[in-house]
Motif scaffolding. Structure first.
Motif, short mmCIF file in Angstrom:
data_model
loop_
_atom_site.label_atom_id
_atom_site.label_comp_id
_atom_site.label_asym_id
_atom_site.label_seq_id
_atom_site.Cartn_x
_atom_site.Cartn_y
_atom_site.Cartn_z
N GLU A 200 0.81 -1.21 0.00
CA GLU A 200 0.00 0.00 0.00
C GLU A 200 0.85 1.27 0.00
O GLU A 200 0.43 2.31 0.49
CB GLU A 200 -0.93 -0.01 1.21
CG GLU A 200 -1.89 -1.20 1.21
CD GLU A 200 -2.82 -1.22 2.40
OE1 GLU A 200 -2.71 -0.30 3.24
OE2 GLU A 200 -3.66 -2.12 2.48
N ILE A 201 2.02 1.20 -0.59
CA ILE A 201 2.89 2.37 -0.64
C ILE A 201 2.40 3.37 -1.69
O ILE A 201 2.47 4.59 -1.49
CB ILE A 201 4.35 1.96 -0.95
CG1 ILE A 201 4.83 0.94 0.09
CG2 ILE A 201 5.26 3.17 -0.98
CD1 ILE A 201 4.90 1.45 1.50
N LEU A 202 1.90 2.87 -2.81
CA LEU A 202 1.40 3.72 -3.90
C LEU A 202 -0.12 3.72 -3.89
O LEU A 202 -0.76 2.70 -3.66
CB LEU A 202 1.92 3.21 -5.25
CG LEU A 202 3.44 3.22 -5.43
CD1 LEU A 202 3.81 2.55 -6.75
CD2 LEU A 202 4.00 4.63 -5.36
N ALA A 203 -0.71 4.87 -4.18
CA ALA A 203 -2.17 5.01 -4.20
C ALA A 203 -2.75 4.22 -5.37
O ALA A 203 -2.10 4.04 -6.40
CB ALA A 203 -2.55 6.48 -4.32
N GLU A 204 -4.00 3.78 -5.21
CA GLU A 204 -4.66 3.01 -6.26
C GLU A 204 -4.79 3.83 -7.56
O GLU A 204 -4.77 3.27 -8.66
CB GLU A 204 -6.05 2.57 -5.80
CG GLU A 204 -6.03 1.48 -4.73
CD GLU A 204 -7.42 0.99 -4.40
OE1 GLU A 204 -8.37 1.39 -5.12
OE2 GLU A 204 -7.57 0.22 -3.44
N SER A 205 -4.89 5.13 -7.43
CA SER A 205 -5.05 5.99 -8.60
C SER A 205 -3.72 6.35 -9.26
O SER A 205 -3.70 6.99 -10.32
CB SER A 205 -5.77 7.29 -8.20
OG SER A 205 -5.02 7.99 -7.20
N ASP A 206 -2.62 5.97 -8.66
CA ASP A 206 -1.29 6.30 -9.17
C ASP A 206 -1.02 5.51 -10.44
O ASP A 206 -1.12 4.27 -10.44
CB ASP A 206 -0.24 5.98 -8.11
CG ASP A 206 1.14 6.49 -8.46
OD1 ASP A 206 1.48 6.56 -9.65
OD2 ASP A 206 1.90 6.80 -7.53
N PRO A 207 -0.67 6.15 -11.56
CA PRO A 207 -0.36 5.40 -12.78
C PRO A 207 0.75 4.38 -12.60
O PRO A 207 0.73 3.33 -13.25
CB PRO A 207 0.05 6.50 -13.77
CG PRO A 207 -0.65 7.73 -13.28
CD PRO A 207 -0.66 7.61 -11.79
N VAL A 208 1.70 4.67 -11.73
CA VAL A 208 2.77 3.69 -11.48
C VAL A 208 2.20 2.48 -10.76
O VAL A 208 2.54 1.33 -11.06
CB VAL A 208 3.93 4.31 -10.68
CG1 VAL A 208 5.01 3.25 -10.42
CG2 VAL A 208 4.54 5.49 -11.43
N GLY A 209 1.32 2.72 -9.80
CA GLY A 209 0.68 1.61 -9.10
C GLY A 209 -0.16 0.77 -10.04
O GLY A 209 -0.17 -0.46 -9.95
N GLN A 210 -0.85 1.41 -10.98
CA GLN A 210 -1.66 0.68 -11.95
C GLN A 210 -0.78 -0.13 -12.90
O GLN A 210 -1.11 -1.27 -13.25
CB GLN A 210 -2.54 1.67 -12.72
CG GLN A 210 -3.58 2.34 -11.83
CD GLN A 210 -4.26 3.52 -12.49
OE1 GLN A 210 -3.92 3.90 -13.62
NE2 GLN A 210 -5.22 4.12 -11.81
N TRP A 211 0.35 0.46 -13.32
CA TRP A 211 1.32 -0.28 -14.14
C TRP A 211 1.84 -1.49 -13.37
O TRP A 211 1.96 -2.59 -13.93
CB TRP A 211 2.47 0.65 -14.52
CG TRP A 211 3.71 -0.05 -14.98
CD1 TRP A 211 4.00 -0.46 -16.24
CD2 TRP A 211 4.82 -0.42 -14.16
NE1 TRP A 211 5.24 -1.07 -16.27
CE2 TRP A 211 5.76 -1.06 -15.01
CE3 TRP A 211 5.14 -0.27 -12.81
CZ2 TRP A 211 6.98 -1.55 -14.53
CZ3 TRP A 211 6.34 -0.75 -12.34
CH2 TRP A 211 7.25 -1.39 -13.19
N PHE A 212 2.15 -1.30 -12.09
CA PHE A 212 2.65 -2.40 -11.28
C PHE A 212 1.63 -3.52 -11.17
O PHE A 212 1.98 -4.71 -11.25
CB PHE A 212 3.02 -1.87 -9.89
CG PHE A 212 3.61 -2.91 -8.97
CD1 PHE A 212 4.77 -3.58 -9.31
CD2 PHE A 212 3.01 -3.21 -7.75
CE1 PHE A 212 5.33 -4.54 -8.46
CE2 PHE A 212 3.54 -4.16 -6.90
CZ PHE A 212 4.71 -4.82 -7.26
#
Length: 229
Positions: A200-212
């Motif tokens: 949960e380090i990156l927000a769900e809306s973060d494009p990097v999190g979505q790429w991950f």
């Protein structure tokens, strides 16, 4: 012929966590190559393959031994040219070198500040003694001192990925429409953090999190076989 990949684990062999090893796991899957993974604790690595390497990953492919994640990727590309490409040509190799340097000079140190004490706690007693001694010497602080600043390190982490965030405005992966080894390099770093510290380090809306998340889904969810801490 049995292909063997030696990776890194703590006391639980089912939770290999090395960022460099995860790069190779996805590279092998990308090439469609079967392998047996052998997770190994820190202090057992020097005993592997008659002391071939002090670090993992180590790939045994038949009679050949290859170390270093980037060298393994180059070997796979050259040896299995009929399989899907990891680089898409020389330009992709250059891109991957840049991403590797970005990851290891900017992202890895930031993850160390977040996860190093958690990694220590994942190890057995022999590895804990080795890990504490070597990491505290390298970092110039005790693990407890680093852990005390963990929340500040987490808050400072996401902005370090802004170049990636901007790139993903134009394409689904660093490699373009689909993943290349450049993606697996950065994925390895974030997978390291996910397995050792949490997801949960990156927000769900973060494009990097979505790429991950897209990377975790690759190859029938290979990255999800190990759950987040």
């Amino acid at each position: 012929m049995t292909r063997i990949l030696y990776t890194l684990c703590g006391r639980d062999e089912s939770r290999p966590f090395s960022p460099h090893c995860w790069k190779v796991v996805l590279a092998l899957a990308h090439k469609g190559l079967e392998f047996i993974e052998k997770p190994t604790p820190f202090t057992e690595i020097p005993k592997l393959e008659d002391g071939f390497s002090k670090t993992v990953p180590i790939l045994r492919d038949g009679n050949l031994l290859i170390r270093d994640s980037f060298d393994i990727a180059l070997y796979l590309e050259d040896t299995y040219p009929d399989r899907p490409t990891l680089f898409g040509g020389e330009g992709g190799k250059a891109l991957s070198r840049f991403v590797e340097r970005f990851s290891q000079t900017i992202i890895h140190p930031a993850i160390v500040n977040i996860a190093v004490a958690d990694i220590h706690d994942m190890l057995d007693d022999d590895d804990r003694a080795y890990f504490r001694k070597t990491r505290e010497a390298a970092l110039g602080r005790t693990l407890e001192e680093i852990r005390s600043g963990r929340e500040a390190s987490i808050a400072a982490f996401a902005p370090k990925l802004d170049p990636v965030r901007q790139t993903l405005r134009y394409q689904g992966f660093l490699g373009g429409d689909g993943p290349l080894f450049a993606d697996y390099i950065l994925f390895g770093a974030l997978q390291w953090m996910r397995i050792t510290t949490g997801g949960e380090i990156l927000a769900e809306s973060d494009p990097v999190g979505q790429w991950f998340e897209r990377c975790l889904d690759l190859y029938e969810g290979l990255g999800r076989r190990v759950t987040a801490a």
